[in-house]
Scaffold this motif. Structure first.
Motif, PDB file in Angstrom:
ATOM      1  N   ALA A 165       0.438  -0.734  -0.174  1.00 31.36           N
ATOM      2  CA  ALA A 165       0.372  -0.276   0.120  1.00 31.36           C
ATOM      3  C   ALA A 165       0.926   1.131  -0.026  1.00 31.36           C
ATOM      4  N   GLY A 167       1.060   5.093   0.887  1.00 35.98           N
ATOM      5  CA  GLY A 167       0.049   6.482   1.588  1.00 35.98           C
ATOM      6  C   GLY A 167       0.172   7.674   0.753  1.00 35.98           C
ATOM      7  N   LEU A 177       1.922   1.460   5.233  1.00 32.69           N
ATOM      8  CA  LEU A 177       1.795   2.124   6.154  1.00 32.69           C
ATOM      9  C   LEU A 177       1.202   1.749   7.040  1.00 32.69           C
ATOM     10  N   ASP A 182      -2.767   4.661   8.404  1.00 33.50           N
ATOM     11  CA  ASP A 182      -3.858   4.189   8.259  1.00 33.50           C
ATOM     12  C   ASP A 182      -5.108   5.393   8.114  1.00 33.50           C
ATOM     13  N   ASP A 187      -4.867   5.806   1.298  1.00 31.15           N
ATOM     14  CA  ASP A 187      -4.033   4.838   0.841  1.00 31.15           C
ATOM     15  C   ASP A 187      -4.436   4.005  -0.048  1.00 31.15           C
TER      16      ASP A 187
END
Length: 247
Positions: A165, A167, A177, A182, A187
């Motif tokens: 992921a 960010g 994250l 998060d 995200d």
């Protein structure tokens, strides 16, 4: 797990281009991977990304149950993502939540393009992802673990699927994250088959500037290629161990 940092602490650090765990903005968390951890399963893997830890088990190919779901041209990939009741600070209900059902579908759709499902008509391949400890990035860790478990099970695949992921916060792009980040950042989970340079998952859970998408994807691809090498190393290590044990 220790005391979780406050939202204000995380925000203050991110504005300065720093992170609560001391990483650089483009540094993933420490990652460990191991395959063949469940003897009675055709395939299994455990992946840790920071404090997030996921166990994945693969069963099959097997007879499709119930039989009316069987596809005469390809296998059914059945994915179940679940969070253990002890995986978060507050005890989670053992019954599957709406989010768990949704992420089961997301993980399945990220993996399907990599699998030669047409090689297993009328069969079913079951993938179980159990989050043992959650600190952000559970879907991406699950995809990484599931890909390894499928490969170790001998399921025919075009390539492994790597996932991370990315960010976005206050003009800054950051990778992998944790849970504290998060809660604040846009995200963007993604997955890809690196050898084919093909994206199999791209989501956005929050709003971010569309003119940064190319940069965000580039950062994600760079990180996923690093994760891909760790996946390959984990499989090679296990195969060497098996070869030595029978040699």
């Amino acid at each position: 797990m220790g005391m979780r940092p406050s939202r204000e602490e995380v925000e203050e650090l991110l504005r300065k281009g720093k992170r609560i765990d001391g990483r650089g903005l483009l540094d993933p968390r420490p990652i460990s991977m191991e395959v063949g951890v469940v003897e009675r399963a055709e395939g299994s893997a455990i992946v840790s990304m920071g404090k997030t830890r996921v166990l994945c088990v693969v069963r099959g190919p097997m007879e499709c149950v119930p039989s009316h779901l069987a596809d005469p041209e390809r296998a059914i990939l059945d994915v179940a993502y679940r969070m253990a009741t002890f995986s978060t600070e507050e005890r989670k209900s053992p019954s599957p939540s709406r989010r768990e059902i949704e992420l089961s579908k997301v993980i399945r759709e990220a993996l399907e393009p990599a699998i030669f499902l047409e090689e297993y008509p009328r069969m079913m391949i079951r993938v179980y992802c159990l989050v043992l400890q959650a600190d952000g990035g559970t879907r991406t860790a699950s995809i990484n673990a599931a890909s390894l478990a499928l490969a170790y099970a001998g399921i025919q695949m075009q390539d492994l699927v790597a996932s991370v992921a990315v960010g976005y916060y206050d003009g800054k792009i950051l990778v992998d994250l944790n849970a504290a980040e998060d809660d604040l950042c846009a995200d963007i989970p993604m997955a890809m088959m690196p050898a084919h340079n093909k994206i199999t998952l791209l989501q956005a859970d929050h709003i971010f500037p569309v003119d940064r998408i190319d940069e965000i994807i580039k950062v994600g691809v760079m990180t996923m290629r690093r994760i891909y090498e760790l996946q390959r190393d984990a499989l090679k290590k296990k195969y060497v161990e098996v070869a030595k044990s029978v040699g």
